[in-house]
Design an enzyme around this catalytic site. Structure first.
Site, PDB file in Angstrom:
ATOM      1  N   HIS A  12       1.070  -1.129   0.296  1.00 14.76           N
ATOM      2  CA  HIS A  12      -0.313  -0.189  -0.509  1.00 14.76           C
ATOM      3  C   HIS A  12       1.111   1.110  -0.110  1.00 14.76           C
ATOM      4  O   HIS A  12       0.710   2.018   0.222  1.00 14.76           O
ATOM      5  CB  HIS A  12      -0.849   0.149   1.117  1.00 14.76           C
ATOM      6  CG  HIS A  12      -0.807  -0.294   2.516  1.00 14.76           C
ATOM      7  ND1 HIS A  12      -0.619  -0.962   3.750  1.00 14.76           N
ATOM      8  CD2 HIS A  12       1.178   0.252   2.886  1.00 14.76           C
ATOM      9  CE1 HIS A  12       0.048  -0.644   4.658  1.00 14.76           C
ATOM     10  NE2 HIS A  12       0.934   0.102   4.610  1.00 14.76           N
ATOM     11  N   HIS A  59      -1.759   4.655   9.787  1.00 15.39           N
ATOM     12  CA  HIS A  59      -0.118   5.239  10.054  1.00 15.39           C
ATOM     13  C   HIS A  59      -0.250   6.399  10.282  1.00 15.39           C
ATOM     14  O   HIS A  59       0.402   7.813   9.966  1.00 15.39           O
ATOM     15  CB  HIS A  59       0.774   6.039   8.921  1.00 15.39           C
ATOM     16  CG  HIS A  59       0.556   4.217   7.952  1.00 15.39           C
ATOM     17  ND1 HIS A  59      -0.976   3.288   6.509  1.00 15.39           N
ATOM     18  CD2 HIS A  59       1.570   3.205   7.140  1.00 15.39           C
ATOM     19  CE1 HIS A  59      -0.150   3.099   6.464  1.00 15.39           C
ATOM     20  NE2 HIS A  59       1.162   2.139   6.295  1.00 15.39           N
ATOM     21  N   HIS A 193      11.115  -3.643   3.068  1.00 14.06           N
ATOM     22  CA  HIS A 193      10.970  -2.302   3.351  1.00 14.06           C
ATOM     23  C   HIS A 193      11.554  -1.629   4.092  1.00 14.06           C
ATOM     24  O   HIS A 193      11.018  -2.379   4.724  1.00 14.06           O
ATOM     25  CB  HIS A 193       9.729  -1.385   2.400  1.00 14.06           C
ATOM     26  CG  HIS A 193       8.952  -1.219   3.070  1.00 14.06           C
ATOM     27  ND1 HIS A 193       7.971  -2.031   3.384  1.00 14.06           N
ATOM     28  CD2 HIS A 193       7.899  -0.244   3.292  1.00 14.06           C
ATOM     29  CE1 HIS A 193       6.390  -1.965   4.093  1.00 14.06           C
ATOM     30  NE2 HIS A 193       7.239  -0.724   4.603  1.00 14.06           N
ATOM     31  N   GLU A 240       4.787  -5.176   8.055  1.00 15.96           N
ATOM     32  CA  GLU A 240       3.075  -4.878   7.575  1.00 15.96           C
ATOM     33  C   GLU A 240       2.883  -6.891   6.951  1.00 15.96           C
ATOM     34  O   GLU A 240       1.675  -6.575   7.606  1.00 15.96           O
ATOM     35  CB  GLU A 240       3.117  -4.567   6.363  1.00 15.96           C
ATOM     36  CG  GLU A 240       3.822  -2.354   7.285  1.00 15.96           C
ATOM     37  CD  GLU A 240       3.249  -1.608   6.078  1.00 15.96           C
ATOM     38  OE1 GLU A 240       3.660  -1.018   6.602  1.00 15.96           O
ATOM     39  OE2 GLU A 240       3.176  -1.205   4.891  1.00 15.96           O
TER      40      GLU A 240
HETATM   41 FE   LIG Z   1       2.584   1.006   5.463  1.00 14.71          FE
END
Ligand SMILES: [Fe+2]
Length: 303
Positions: A12, A59, A193, A240
């Site tokens: 996302h 977030h 990431h 995530e």
């Molecule tokens: Fe995220």
């Protein structure tokens, strides 16, 4: 009876949303990413779910660091796009499904998963970017959405096993809802990431591809991955991916992989995407057919 027909996982990445909003999708850098979702949009168009449950993480948009629920289920009638610092994204307001959401909350809480029930919430790129990737950019989203926000921002996040078992409980909840609804579950975030620190920009394609392989074939292997391994192998934000296990837990044991796409990088993230379908279940024979078959069997035995 409602049933889950398929699961979708997708990164996302916020920059994907910015590329859509700034009309950069045809630029070579972004075309590489968006072209990977063309088949997925066609699949979604054909699948036409009645409701989607979108597992994502907030977030610091709806929840500040002052209160971070581990699992927060959106039970409201609608969820406006959040202002993430440059105004809300120009995407439609997400319409909820309060009846099914309340049913899921009751079922999973009685199954001892202590969800936070959220009756007012804005949704950020974590939810709206995967919606764009699978539904395009319509004036209205084509079906109601139940957001399930998971804490993967503040230590400690839930374990992969806990996420998988929550998926199991969601499956049970959906299958006990009396209305005939076809439901698709999204797991979002990842893949590897890391956005800050000395390892910023880390991408581990080998880890990501093994994760995609096991998601369809051997998810039990994935539920044993500890947090530290996600951190080490997939970077700080790779955690995530535990949200994908909620999606997988909500599916049947045996699934068919319909499609997958993987590309690096988008922004500084590995983009991964997979579509898994539950196999069609054989329709149960009506009781009177079963009785007739039993009588015929008895007669065969006697003759
Ligand atoms: Fe995220």
């Amino acid at each position: 009876m409602a049933r889950i027909v398929a699961g979708v996982s997708s990164s996302h990445v916020p920059a994907i949303g910015a590329a859509i909003d700034n009309r950069q999708t045809e630029e070579p850098y972004w075309k590489r990413v968006f072209s990977g979702f063309e088949k997925s949009k066609a699949w979604m168009e054909k699948t036409k779910p009645d409701v989607c449950i979108v597992v994502y993480n907030d977030h610091a948009s709806a929840f500040s660091v002052e209160i971070v629920p581990t699992f927060a289920l959106g039970c409201a009638a609608e969820f406006p796009p959040a202002d993430e610092g440059w105004g809300p994204r120009p995407v439609p307001v997400v319409k909820g499904h309060p009846q099914l959401a309340a049913h899921i909350a009751q079922s999973v809480i009685l199954d001892e998963f202590d969800l936070t029930v959220v009756n007012k919430m804005e949704v950020d790129h974590g939810l709206t970017v995967p919606m764009n990737l699978l539904f395009g950019s319509p004036k209205e989203w084509p079906c109601p959405v139940i957001p399930l926000a998971v804490n993967v921002v503040l230590y400690p996040p839930p374990t992969g096993h806990r996420c998988f078992m929550l998926g199991r409980a969601i499956k049970k909840a959906v299958e006990s809802y009396p209305e005939d609804l076809r439901v698709v579950v999204f797991g979002t975030g990842g893949m590897s990431h890391q956005i800050s620190g000395p390892r910023a920009g880390l991408i581990n394609s080998k880890f990501d591809k093994a994760f995609l392989d096991n998601l369809s074939k051997d998810p039990k292997k994935l539920v044993r991955i500890p947090h530290i391994e996600y951190m080490r192998e997939a970077g700080a934000e790779g955690i995530e991916m535990v949200m994908w296990l909620i999606m997988r837990g909500a599916l049947d044991d045996k699934v068919d992989e319909v499609y997958r796409f993987y590309t690096v990088p988008a922004s500084n993230t590995a983009v991964g995407h997979i579509i898994l379908e539950n196999r069609k279940r054989a329709a149960k024979a009506p009781a009177k057919h079963k009785r007739a078959a039993a009588r015929a069997k008895v007669q065969r035995v006697r003759s």
